[in-house]
Design an enzyme around this catalytic site. Sequence first.
Site, PDB file in Angstrom:
ATOM      1  CE  LYS A 121      -4.055   1.921   2.466  1.00  0.00           C
ATOM      2  NZ  LYS A 121      -4.940   1.764   3.647  1.00  0.00           N
ATOM      3  CB  SER A 179      -8.340   3.381   2.498  1.00  0.00           C
ATOM      4  OG  SER A 179      -7.476   2.861   3.485  1.00  0.00           O
ATOM      5  CB  SER A 228      -8.456   0.623   5.444  1.00  0.00           C
ATOM      6  OG  SER A 228      -9.214   1.812   5.438  1.00  0.00           O
TER       7      SER A 228
END
Lengths: 429, 91
Positions: free
Chosen positions: A28, A103, A127
């Site tokens: 990420k 996310s 997330s």
Amino acid sequence: MSHDAFITDTDIPGADTGPLADATIAVKDNLSTAGVTTTCGSAMLADYVPPYNATVVDRVLEAGATIVGKTNMDEFGMGGTTETSAFGPTTNPVDDTRVPGGSSGGSAAAVAAGDADLALGTDTGGSVRNPAAFCGVVGIKPTYGLVSRYGLIAYANSLEQVGPIADTVADAATLLDVIAGPDERDATTHHEDGQGEHPAETEAYAAAAGDPVDDLTVGVITDLLEGADDDVVETFRDALDTLVDAGVDTVEVSLDSLDHALAAYYVIAMSEASSNLARYDGVRYGVSGGSDGNWNKAFARAREAGFGDEVKRRILLGTYALSAGYHEAYYAKAQDARAWVKRDFDAALAEADLLAAPTMPIVAPKLGERVADPLQLYLMDANTVPVNLANLPAISVPAGHADGLPVGLQLIGPAFGESTLIRAGSVLD
Amino acid sequence: MSEEVDPAAVRHVAGLARVDLTDEEVAAFAEQFAEVLEYFDTLEEVPETEAEPDLVNVLRADEVRESLDQSTALQNAPDTEDGYFKGPPVG
């Protein structure tokens, strides 16, 4: 690559040998990678190149994994659909007209599409679990303090953890073995009494996958079924039946505090964000606000240029919640609610070894369907945020499909009970 | 407590946070904030609850350690001068 899962493609080789020597991994883009742009999905950091690695990045490289890309995400982790990214949305590999969740949407999409064997996400209010559920893969939110946050670009420090995403519970557990452990650069990775061993030093997570589950009782959280779509609940109950067939007992539990968890979560997360993101002044890194006028004006211009709508909303709402006259009504009350949620979970986990609920109350929405209305976007997180408030571990495993779209089963465990979560979750592998 | 979120209130908070906003952003945020804050007002019903944190101070020895060198620390800065960050005037 497919589905716009990556902001930056990379080919960063890991060590020759190690538990992840044959694995590719997607990371990420809020996890710092030395010499490789790390944007947080924000125009503010479009050109930011960290001079050091996050501890979790060092650990996966030492374990032999090859990093194939930095993945798309909601800007600074603020969103549940990966649509608030300054670099455009990622699409769901199961259905290109739908969001991958967020996310950590790029990380889950990369694994679901086969672009990477494994991925690292971060979970502040769901997330990791949300995109894992929407994309039909496995995601683990570790207990607060199990995994180092050093090099994770902060959004809400008291809530967030780095977590693994993979196709199977066994693979996610292998990655958890690699990233879990104490780190002198993150004081919260010390065990709760501040001394003695860190739990990761005695636990073997991957080894727990496949172990018998007939000693376990799972408490179904009825409060979290009420707001979920009927076909999601039906798929969740079918998956629960698979656990029962494997020998698990089930009971029903109810937690009164959960009605207030979502509001408490957003007040706390936004308050912490308003403080954390004050570091973006355009002087040390990020978009410059120029040198006209005094520093107040220059900083305000840098933030207007560098931040998207959702980030501005959260900074302002957090500032409001902490401001004179409102602190008691919002921030102090949210801390009361957080303590109440923790207490309720402790009581429920005295009745059952693990708790269960659908990870998300809905299946993946269409692109553009949710992101326009902030409150509707926030309400999607009702089933995931209580876990972060209580600092507990949770796993989302694929439960099956509703209308052809993936549904996730969320299991929640006691603090540092990841092995039990992995044991139970692996029944669905 | 939050019955009214007018554009002036949004501008006031944006000023506290040092974030410039366009007129369009102010108008949109005023409407959205009213809805979100009304939802936050449900926290009124939460009883006072004592937190029971297992907290302990974690300290390290105050010793000099290796850290980023000056040029590395400055590599992301939009503007530098003589090995320092260069910022806007404080006046």
